[in-house]
Design an enzyme around this catalytic site. Sequence first.
Site, PDB file in Angstrom:
ATOM      1  N   HIS A 284     -46.198  23.554 -73.748  1.00 16.47           N
ATOM      2  CA  HIS A 284     -45.694  22.410 -74.871  1.00 16.47           C
ATOM      3  C   HIS A 284     -45.872  23.185 -76.298  1.00 16.47           C
ATOM      4  O   HIS A 284     -45.421  22.847 -77.397  1.00 16.47           O
ATOM      5  CB  HIS A 284     -46.479  21.100 -74.975  1.00 16.47           C
TER       6      HIS A 284
ATOM      7  N   ASP B  79     -47.201  22.663 -67.618  1.00 17.63           N
ATOM      8  CA  ASP B  79     -47.401  22.644 -68.994  1.00 17.63           C
ATOM      9  C   ASP B  79     -48.184  24.058 -69.201  1.00 17.63           C
ATOM     10  O   ASP B  79     -49.177  24.184 -69.872  1.00 17.63           O
ATOM     11  CB  ASP B  79     -48.397  21.652 -69.363  1.00 17.63           C
TER      12      ASP B  79
ATOM     13  N   SER C  86     -54.789  23.842 -78.151  1.00 15.12           N
ATOM     14  CA  SER C  86     -53.947  23.819 -77.007  1.00 15.12           C
ATOM     15  C   SER C  86     -53.545  25.178 -76.610  1.00 15.12           C
ATOM     16  O   SER C  86     -53.407  26.108 -77.381  1.00 15.12           O
ATOM     17  CB  SER C  86     -52.638  23.255 -77.357  1.00 15.12           C
TER      18      SER C  86
END
Length: 468
Positions: free
Chosen positions: A109, A139, A214
Amino acid sequence: MLNMQKCVSTGLLALSILLPAGAQAQEQKTLPQNREQMQLSFAPLVKRTSGAVVNVYAERLVQRNNPFAGDPLFEQFFGQRMPNRSEKQSSLGSGVILSANGLVVTNNHVIQGANDIKIALADGREFPCEVILKDESMDLAVLRIKAKENFPVLAIANSDAVEVGDLVLAIGNPFGVGQTVTSGIVSGLARNQVTNGDFGFFIQTDASINPGNSGGALMNTNGELIGINTAIFSRGGGSNGVGFAIPGNLVKVFLRAAEEGKSSFERPYVGATFMPVTSEVAEALGLKTARGALVTAVVDGGPADKGGLKPGEVITAVNGIAVEHPDALGYRLTTAGLGRSAELTVAQASGERKLTIALNTAPESTPRDERLIEGRNPFAGLRVANLSPKLAVELQLTADKSGVVVTDIARNSPAARVGFREKDIIISLNGEPVTSSRMLEDVLKDADPGFWRLEIERDGQRIRQFFR
């Protein structure tokens, strides 16, 4: 999620524990024994490892539609001087260098839809990079830095050795403020239903993780990667001490696929569908706890069928490791590795047994024969294909699905306007079963009834629609 299996780098004293006769000695973890030990610092560990954690900058071009486009009044006065505009959007995340030649693992992402991706090292240098493997459902993404030099790397630990209570460090770039280190413990294991993807096996930590973290590293106290920080539970966008990381063992398998030059990440095909074990099922089967993966259906001729798995049984372990839920089963089979076999522990009403299944990729037993539907009909703009186990896995559908599936829909097409969605399975048209993409295309070319009766399956529900 810092693992304190070895405490040499922290200077903690090992506890002496007498093991039962015949028991295998295990490396012991320790607690601080005095005030001096409480004042120990993670600084040497951070200096040794932080160079392998990078910032990931992703830029994407976004089309902004002009609100007056197509308006005859405005076009009369302004002609074509009001085109749609392209805007650049930037996103910031983190990544971890896992090979000296510049392979970086981050979250998918972070780089989703990006036209330009750059890597910034901790020393301030920037490099362009390319995506060599990505998977939306997992992901994860692997990037290659476009530079010929040896980069600092993090070793990947055995994440199955992580325990609740282990110390951990999280390194990333939250909110773009610069490389930041936070500490905490492992709060939980095998967490599922965290994200919208089909992956559900996360390490939970209370180390502060915020937007920008992230793709960053979750490390143990040996300076080894135990997870890729991925998600947080937050009401206001900041850290509430509930963060989640993809385990290092899955990262290791994903990285290996990238190193082997795979164009997509494939997981083992089981040929069965599962659901969580409820307390009622556990009581009926005599299970002590409501854990495991309940088999709801088995595909004829699939690996599960050949291995002897039956509907109504519960898989409680893979290769001797307990399975908490169906997501954990998928994780265990994936990390076991393609081309191998797995021993399943199965519980049923009559007792427990073991069986072995082969771990291979899903077969494309039916050619997908993808076709774009055209013509003057409500289906124009649909791209359809024949379902096979391989395509079902790609679309994140259950293994027992068959028929003709919608793989794409053209924007502003008749099919888009009547409400078709990707992954719709077309069951019948005007009362006739739809058995192949070619049959559907031929029927639509030849027929013009003026009234269409359609039956589709969407998210497990049957829907009947009528079009004129």
